[in-house]
Design an enzyme around this catalytic site. Structure first.
Site, PDB file in Angstrom:
ATOM      1  N   LEU A 138     -21.608  -7.084   3.306  1.00  0.00           N
ATOM      2  CA  LEU A 138     -20.756  -6.653   2.205  1.00  0.00           C
ATOM      3  C   LEU A 138     -20.588  -7.765   1.179  1.00  0.00           C
ATOM      4  O   LEU A 138     -20.270  -8.903   1.529  1.00  0.00           O
ATOM      5  CB  LEU A 138     -19.378  -6.249   2.739  1.00  0.00           C
ATOM      6  N   ASP A 162      -3.189  -1.050  -7.906  1.00  0.00           N
ATOM      7  CA  ASP A 162      -1.981  -0.951  -8.716  1.00  0.00           C
ATOM      8  C   ASP A 162      -0.790  -0.471  -7.888  1.00  0.00           C
ATOM      9  O   ASP A 162      -0.947   0.326  -6.966  1.00  0.00           O
ATOM     10  CB  ASP A 162      -2.238   0.043  -9.862  1.00  0.00           C
ATOM     11  N   HIS A 220       3.270  -7.964  -3.909  1.00  0.00           N
ATOM     12  CA  HIS A 220       1.953  -8.620  -3.938  1.00  0.00           C
ATOM     13  C   HIS A 220       1.597  -9.163  -2.552  1.00  0.00           C
ATOM     14  O   HIS A 220       0.439  -9.090  -2.122  1.00  0.00           O
ATOM     15  CB  HIS A 220       1.966  -9.745  -4.964  1.00  0.00           C
TER      16      HIS A 220
END
Length: 250
Positions: A141, A30, A47
């Site tokens: 991962l 956020d 962004h």
């Protein structure tokens, strides 16, 4: 020659800060828009900058031997944003993967999606599906992108699918338990998150993994996502390592 983003000098060593390991880390990324606004820039610039943070945090997670990293990338509520911002955000996965997929493959990262991928633009869906196929045999991962994801929507869809199976006689209502229900969620078969990180100063879950976060440890920071660093990530892991998880016991 440009070095791959996973490259680190031999003298560098990223050590997990505690033996109490957070194997699955979920992050609500956020603050991109506010980061841009503070600099007099359009929201999309935040962004764009946030993608660089994703690169750094994925790298750190790999070095710390984290097993699952789930990133809240685009929610079902984000469709309410301006069309230009939505279009920009949904182009970012393709741009990210076009640059970094070879490095992800080389470092044994597997890519998956949690969310309703069918409602995404074709270019986003094709880029993600291609990356999932190319990395499906990797066992390092697990990098989950939560795209077009909303937890209430996920739970409702799971209930509908489960009800259909019950009516078809796959199992009885008496046989229903938490584990069986979990198998109908997007995260079926995954370990539930050990640690949730939320950047940007907000202290709420925003419809993210509501079922899965029942016993997750939370870590909130005022740092906006584009400014979130490896140091911040390691601090969250360190604080997690000092906590004692009781799961309702003593």
């Amino acid at each position: 020659m440009k070095l791959p983003f996973f490259h680190k000098k031999e003298e560098e060593s990223v050590l997990y800060p505690n033996e109490n390991i957070a194997e699955h880390i979920a992050i609500i990324m956020d603050g991109n828009g506010r980061w841009a606004k503070k600099r007099g820039m359009p929201r999309i610039a935040g962004h764009k900058e946030g993608v660089s943070t994703v690169v750094n945090i994925v790298k750190t997670a790999v070095n710390c031997k984290v097993k699952i990293l789930t990133l809240y990338t685009f929610s079902t509520e984000n469709w309410k944003r301006p069309k230009t911002e939505i279009e920009f955000i949904l182009r970012l996965p393709k741009e990210f993967l076009s640059i970094y997929l070879p490095d992800l493959i080389a470092n044994n990262v597997r890519i998956e999606i949690v969310g309703d991928i069918e409602k995404l633009p074709v270019h986003t869906r094709e880029a993600i599906e291609y990356a999932m196929e190319r990395t499906r045999n990797n066992d390092g991962l697990l990098l989950n992108f939560a795209l077009n994801y909303g937890s209430r929507d996920e739970i409702l869809n799971a209930m509908k699918e489960m009800f259909l199976d019950i009516t078809k006689g796959e199992f009885s209502l008496d046989e229903l338990d938490e584990q069986k229900f979990s198998n109908y969620l997007y995260t079926a078969g995954m370990k539930e998150p050990d640690l949730l990180i939320r950047t940007g100063g907000e202290i709420r879950l925003s419809n993210f993994l509501l079922w899965q976060l029942a016993y997750t440890e939370f870590w909130f920071t005022d740092v906006l996502w584009p400014d979130f660093s490896e140091k911040d990530f390691l601090q969250a892991l360190k604080e997690y390592g000092n906590r004692k998880r009781r799961y309702g016991g003593l």
